[in-house]
Design an enzyme around this catalytic site. Structure first.
Site, PDB file in Angstrom:
ATOM      1  N   CYS A  41       0.841  -1.188   0.000  1.00  0.00           N
ATOM      2  CA  CYS A  41       0.000   0.000   0.000  1.00  0.00           C
ATOM      3  C   CYS A  41       0.884   1.249   0.000  1.00  0.00           C
ATOM      4  O   CYS A  41       1.799   1.366   0.826  1.00  0.00           O
ATOM      5  CB  CYS A  41      -0.912  -0.015   1.222  1.00  0.00           C
ATOM      6  N   CYS A  56       0.381   3.111   3.595  1.00  0.00           N
ATOM      7  CA  CYS A  56       0.805   2.584   4.898  1.00  0.00           C
ATOM      8  C   CYS A  56       1.804   1.425   4.809  1.00  0.00           C
ATOM      9  O   CYS A  56       2.191   0.880   5.830  1.00  0.00           O
ATOM     10  CB  CYS A  56      -0.411   2.163   5.711  1.00  0.00           C
ATOM     11  N   CYS A  76      -7.231  -1.221   1.257  1.00  0.00           N
ATOM     12  CA  CYS A  76      -6.232  -1.717   2.199  1.00  0.00           C
ATOM     13  C   CYS A  76      -6.918  -1.979   3.531  1.00  0.00           C
ATOM     14  O   CYS A  76      -7.622  -1.117   4.063  1.00  0.00           O
ATOM     15  CB  CYS A  76      -5.116  -0.680   2.357  1.00  0.00           C
ATOM     16  N   CYS A  81      -5.296   0.666   6.373  1.00  0.00           N
ATOM     17  CA  CYS A  81      -5.570   2.113   6.402  1.00  0.00           C
ATOM     18  C   CYS A  81      -6.861   2.500   5.675  1.00  0.00           C
ATOM     19  O   CYS A  81      -7.272   3.655   5.741  1.00  0.00           O
ATOM     20  CB  CYS A  81      -4.398   2.885   5.801  1.00  0.00           C
ATOM     21  N   CYS A  83      -8.039  -5.658 -10.125  1.00  0.00           N
ATOM     22  CA  CYS A  83      -7.683  -4.571 -11.029  1.00  0.00           C
ATOM     23  C   CYS A  83      -7.342  -3.360 -10.154  1.00  0.00           C
ATOM     24  O   CYS A  83      -8.235  -2.716  -9.602  1.00  0.00           O
ATOM     25  CB  CYS A  83      -8.860  -4.292 -11.963  1.00  0.00           C
TER      26      CYS A  83
END
Length: 165
Positions: free
Chosen positions: A82, A85, A130, A133, A153
């Site tokens: 991510c 984070c 995510c 976060c 995707c």
């Protein structure tokens, strides 16, 4: 006569319906509720830490333009994390070329990606974010390759790549 043809074509067009979002991952009934994430920051804090493009995608659930991500053609071994984070989200061996213009993966790192249903474009899609976060990543469709049949995707700007050592 021409009006009748146009009406028939419009009816046919409107009645066409894709099936990549009808399977169980999207049809589960979920109660809408405010999600709590391990990493929580104010919009001002996110704006300081992220680029404008990252903020727009990760925090406002936007979509980057297709074929613009530097990660699209990345074939190195490693982990996609991510961009907000650094939570590991996808392993490079699950990446494939879907031809859609966005980095695509057939499997996420279990427990690190969360799902919601969105109707932002008028029909049901499974949104991915995510799990640490809450940053918007993209969408998952059930038209991917084996072994999972899934196509995650993902907006490339929502990811950073960490090469394997």
């Amino acid at each position: 006569m021409k009006i009748n043809i146009v009406i028939v074509l419009l009816v046919l067009f409107v009645s066409c319906k894709g099936t990549s979002q009808e399977k169980e991952i999207v049809t589960e009934n979920k109660v809408e509720q405010k999600k709590e994430f391990v990493v929580q920051k104010t919009n001002a804090e996110w704006k300081k830490e992220l680029t404008d493009a990252q903020y727009y995608v990760l925090r406002e659930a936007a979509t980057e333009n297709p074929f613009t991500s530097e990660l699209l053609k990345n074939n190195k071994k490693g982990t996609y994390v991510c961009a907000a984070c650094a939570t590991p989200l996808f392993k490079s061996y699950t990446k494939f070329d879907s031809g859609t213009g966005w980095p695509s993966f057939y499997e996420e790192i279990e427990g690190n990606v969360a799902y919601d249903v969105d109707y932002k474009i008028g029909y049901k899609r499974t949104e991915e974010h995510c799990a640490t976060c809450g940053g918007h990543l993209g969408h998952v469709f059930e038209d991917g390759p084996e072994p999972t049949g899934l196509r995650h995707c993902i907006n490339g700007v929502a990811l950073n790549f960490v090469p394997a050592e």
